[in-house]
Design a protein around this motif. Structure first.
Motif, PDB file in Angstrom:
ATOM      1  N   UNK A 251       0.894  -1.142   0.144  1.00  0.00           N
ATOM      2  CA  UNK A 251      -0.088   0.254  -0.032  1.00  0.00           C
ATOM      3  C   UNK A 251       0.706   1.184  -0.219  1.00  0.00           C
ATOM      4  N   UNK A 252       1.866   1.126   0.916  1.00  0.00           N
ATOM      5  CA  UNK A 252       2.822   2.310   0.802  1.00  0.00           C
ATOM      6  C   UNK A 252       3.554   2.596  -0.695  1.00  0.00           C
ATOM      7  N   UNK A 253       3.653   1.477  -1.238  1.00  0.00           N
ATOM      8  CA  UNK A 253       4.549   1.657  -2.534  1.00  0.00           C
ATOM      9  C   UNK A 253       3.524   2.256  -3.377  1.00  0.00           C
ATOM     10  N   UNK A 254       2.102   1.639  -3.476  1.00  0.00           N
ATOM     11  CA  UNK A 254       1.340   2.287  -4.465  1.00  0.00           C
ATOM     12  C   UNK A 254       0.989   3.789  -4.137  1.00  0.00           C
ATOM     13  N   UNK A 255       0.934   3.943  -2.952  1.00  0.00           N
ATOM     14  CA  UNK A 255       0.624   5.414  -2.687  1.00  0.00           C
ATOM     15  C   UNK A 255       1.858   6.246  -3.058  1.00  0.00           C
ATOM     16  N   UNK A 256       2.872   5.842  -3.018  1.00  0.00           N
ATOM     17  CA  UNK A 256       4.103   6.573  -3.469  1.00  0.00           C
ATOM     18  C   UNK A 256       4.453   6.437  -4.929  1.00  0.00           C
ATOM     19  N   UNK A 257       4.324   5.180  -5.368  1.00  0.00           N
ATOM     20  CA  UNK A 257       4.613   4.983  -6.852  1.00  0.00           C
ATOM     21  C   UNK A 257       3.450   5.377  -7.911  1.00  0.00           C
ATOM     22  N   UNK A 258       2.265   5.132  -7.344  1.00  0.00           N
ATOM     23  CA  UNK A 258       1.069   5.793  -8.194  1.00  0.00           C
ATOM     24  C   UNK A 258       1.130   7.221  -8.574  1.00  0.00           C
ATOM     25  N   UNK A 259       1.442   8.137  -7.748  1.00  0.00           N
ATOM     26  CA  UNK A 259       1.293   9.472  -8.213  1.00  0.00           C
ATOM     27  C   UNK A 259       2.583   9.914  -8.726  1.00  0.00           C
ATOM     28  N   UNK A 260       3.726   9.082  -8.680  1.00  0.00           N
ATOM     29  CA  UNK A 260       4.939   9.244  -9.493  1.00  0.00           C
ATOM     30  C   UNK A 260       4.594   8.970 -10.973  1.00  0.00           C
ATOM     31  N   UNK A 261       3.844   7.751 -11.307  1.00  0.00           N
ATOM     32  CA  UNK A 261       3.294   7.493 -12.341  1.00  0.00           C
ATOM     33  C   UNK A 261       2.632   8.603 -13.200  1.00  0.00           C
ATOM     34  N   UNK A 262       1.711   9.046 -12.486  1.00  0.00           N
ATOM     35  CA  UNK A 262       0.911  10.055 -12.771  1.00  0.00           C
ATOM     36  C   UNK A 262       1.568  11.374 -13.265  1.00  0.00           C
ATOM     37  N   UNK A 263       2.410  11.742 -12.781  1.00  0.00           N
ATOM     38  CA  UNK A 263       3.622  12.852 -12.950  1.00  0.00           C
ATOM     39  C   UNK A 263       4.176  12.501 -14.172  1.00  0.00           C
ATOM     40  N   UNK A 264       4.513  11.475 -14.262  1.00  0.00           N
ATOM     41  CA  UNK A 264       4.928  11.023 -15.722  1.00  0.00           C
ATOM     42  C   UNK A 264       4.209  10.973 -16.744  1.00  0.00           C
ATOM     43  N   UNK A 265       3.002  10.414 -16.651  1.00  0.00           N
ATOM     44  CA  UNK A 265       1.921  10.503 -17.734  1.00  0.00           C
ATOM     45  C   UNK A 265       1.532  11.739 -17.939  1.00  0.00           C
ATOM     46  N   UNK A 266       1.352  12.690 -17.103  1.00  0.00           N
ATOM     47  CA  UNK A 266       0.773  13.952 -17.319  1.00  0.00           C
ATOM     48  C   UNK A 266       1.941  14.993 -18.049  1.00  0.00           C
ATOM     49  N   UNK A 267       3.049  14.467 -17.850  1.00  0.00           N
ATOM     50  CA  UNK A 267       4.227  15.260 -18.533  1.00  0.00           C
ATOM     51  C   UNK A 267       4.532  14.900 -19.919  1.00  0.00           C
ATOM     52  N   UNK A 268       4.399  13.448 -20.215  1.00  0.00           N
ATOM     53  CA  UNK A 268       4.630  13.067 -21.579  1.00  0.00           C
ATOM     54  C   UNK A 268       3.892  12.692 -22.373  1.00  0.00           C
ATOM     55  N   UNK A 269       2.383  12.667 -21.987  1.00  0.00           N
ATOM     56  CA  UNK A 269       1.323  12.169 -23.048  1.00  0.00           C
ATOM     57  C   UNK A 269       1.275  13.256 -23.908  1.00  0.00           C
ATOM     58  N   UNK A 270       0.937  13.058 -25.338  1.00  0.00           N
ATOM     59  CA  UNK A 270       0.960  14.181 -26.258  1.00  0.00           C
ATOM     60  C   UNK A 270      -0.763  14.361 -26.073  1.00  0.00           C
ATOM     61  N   UNK A 271      -1.183  15.786 -26.615  1.00  0.00           N
ATOM     62  CA  UNK A 271      -2.198  16.255 -26.443  1.00  0.00           C
ATOM     63  C   UNK A 271      -3.568  15.265 -26.838  1.00  0.00           C
ATOM     64  N   UNK A 272      -3.564  14.550 -27.971  1.00  0.00           N
ATOM     65  CA  UNK A 272      -4.554  13.636 -28.281  1.00  0.00           C
ATOM     66  C   UNK A 272      -4.967  12.553 -27.122  1.00  0.00           C
ATOM     67  N   UNK A 273      -3.833  12.390 -26.268  1.00  0.00           N
ATOM     68  CA  UNK A 273      -3.941  11.103 -25.269  1.00  0.00           C
ATOM     69  C   UNK A 273      -3.833  11.746 -23.897  1.00  0.00           C
ATOM     70  N   UNK A 274      -3.577  13.150 -23.840  1.00  0.00           N
ATOM     71  CA  UNK A 274      -3.161  13.323 -22.448  1.00  0.00           C
ATOM     72  C   UNK A 274      -4.339  13.572 -21.428  1.00  0.00           C
ATOM     73  N   UNK A 275      -4.059  14.001 -20.452  1.00  0.00           N
ATOM     74  CA  UNK A 275      -5.005  14.425 -19.328  1.00  0.00           C
ATOM     75  C   UNK A 275      -4.436  15.347 -18.275  1.00  0.00           C
ATOM     76  N   UNK A 276      -5.131  16.158 -17.394  1.00  0.00           N
ATOM     77  CA  UNK A 276      -4.974  16.854 -16.376  1.00  0.00           C
ATOM     78  C   UNK A 276      -5.969  17.009 -15.222  1.00  0.00           C
ATOM     79  N   UNK A 277      -5.434  17.322 -14.248  1.00  0.00           N
ATOM     80  CA  UNK A 277      -6.177  17.570 -13.091  1.00  0.00           C
ATOM     81  C   UNK A 277      -6.645  19.145 -13.246  1.00  0.00           C
TER      82      UNK A 277
END
Length: 410
Positions: A251-277
């Motif tokens: 659970x701790x790994x999920x709580x830390x790793x999950x948000x880090x993955x989100x930062x990675x996805x938000x940063x690299x996904x191109x406009x047609x596939x991206x998302x944002x909070x």
């Protein structure tokens, strides 16, 4: 979007720092010189080579009420404890068919439930997709809007499927490591064998937390309030639904790793596939209250993983079938054919060390261990510590029941 995806490397690092090293149950019948105060009774048993267990003298040990669990410091450390990586390899390769089925089940469950969880945040404005995928779940009445709509995007099922796969295997892996190192841990405990109602409650509770986080955001609650509420729900859910070291690490790994993955996805996904909070929050990418939402994904997926894994492997541990190796009768001078010998490290399950009586880690308080002299004549795997423990437990219980029927103890 909040897929429970995390780094296996990060989880492994947590495992190394949190696992407790204990003595394994599979011990040698040879005399072991331990750095402790040995009582005279134990010394006589060892010096007299009285560690055999003839059938007519077999009796169960009774653990004294004042006996306490021994510490690894009280015993000589074992050098044959498998590394976590080797435990993972053995667990996966022991039954490849079951491992494949388990992987597919966890991936399919994650891919099926993930889009609906993600839709709570999309519908309530927590996040927005550049190319949303919208489809109604319940039809509309007349010309009104659909009663229930799912809003997600195309790659969300893949991410949630991968998340279910990873969380499931992390739970099974850490459980196996813990079982191999903790002599007091019972593989048949309720924590490692969750019931179907408990699994369903865990998934429902996680779904409720997801929904509530979206509702709170939509109604304008401030970040600190949502963070406090989600943290309370996550902590309470973990204690009630899991409470194991394996679950805490995952659970701790999920709580830390999950948000880090989100930062990675938000940063690299191109406009047609991206998302944002829609609220960049304290991190500049999302609000911090997303962290406890990730955390609760551990118990929800973990108990489901344990249920699947135990169901797939139940035939291996349900009992000792008549045609199994444990039913063979091998003539052995050491154990008299019982496959059990007295534990050379204790006095009927306990021993005195530093002026206190403690429970022996080697035999787990039973006073007996598997006989090594005839072990190779059976078909049991010497590297499968969990199976050997279960075998000893069943042989011990069977022998005690037989002696009880013949009134040996009267």
């Amino acid at each position: 979007m909040c897929p429970n995806l995390h780094f296996v490397v990060l989880a492994t690092q947590f495992a190394w720092f949190n696992q407790v090293s204990c003595v394994a149950a599979f011990t040698s019948t040879a005399t072991v010189n331990l750095p402790r105060q040995v009582c005279q009774q134990h010394q006589r048993r060892v010096d007299g080579n009285a560690h055999t267990l003839p059938a007519h003298k077999y009796k169960p040990c009774v653990r004294p009420k004042n006996a306490v669990l021994s510490s690894p410091k009280d015993d000589t450390e074992r050098n044959d404890i498998e590394s976590p990586i080797q435990v993972l390899i053995d667990t996966v390769t022991k039954n490849p068919s079951n491992s494949i089925q388990f992987s597919l089940l966890m991936a399919m469950c994650g891919a099926s439930l993930g889009p609906f969880l993600d839709s709570y945040h999309s519908l309530f404005g927590v996040l927005s997709y550049d190319t949303p995928l919208v489809f109604p779940l319940l039809g509309s009445i007349g010309e009104s809007q659909p009663l229930l709509t799912c809003v997600t995007t195309y790659w969300v099922p893949l991410l949630f499927g991968l998340a279910g796969f990873l969380i499931g295997w992390l739970y099974i892996w850490f459980d196996a490591v813990k079982l191999g190192r903790d002599a007091q841990l019972d593989a048949e405990s309720d924590e490692l064998n969750p019931s179907i109602p408990k699994v369903l409650v865990g998934i429902s509770y996680f779904t409720f937390q997801y929904w509530l986080s979206g509702i709170c955001y939509a109604h304008g609650l401030d970040r600190a309030t949502i963070l406090a509420l989600m943290s309370i729900l996550a902590a309470g859910g973990f204690i009630a639904l899991d409470g194991t070291i394996s679950g805490l690490i995952t659970s701790l790994a999920t709580a830390i790793g999950g948000p880090l993955i989100e930062i990675f996805l938000i940063s690299i996904l191109p406009v047609p596939w991206g998302y944002h909070y829609n609220d960049f929050g304290e991190t500049g990418f999302f609000p911090l209250w997303i962290v406890p939402v990730y955390f609760l994904g551990g118990p929800a997926n973990g108990n489901l993983a344990r249920l699947f894994w135990n169901s797939l492997n139940e035939n291996e541990f349900d009992g000792i079938a008549p045609n199994e190796s444990s039913q063979k009768q091998v003539q052995c001078e050491e154990c008299q054919g019982t496959r059990l010998v007295s534990c050379p490290n204790c006095d009927d399950g306990t021993y005195v060390t530093y002026n206190r009586r403690v429970v022996c880690n080697a035999c787990r308080g039973k006073g007996v261990v598997i006989c090594r002299r005839c072990f190779n004549q059976y078909e049991d795997d010497p590297n499968d510590i969990e199976s050997i423990r279960k075998l000893v437990d069943r042989l011990y219980e069977t022998r005690v029941a037989e002696l009880d029927e013949t009134n040996i103890f009267q």
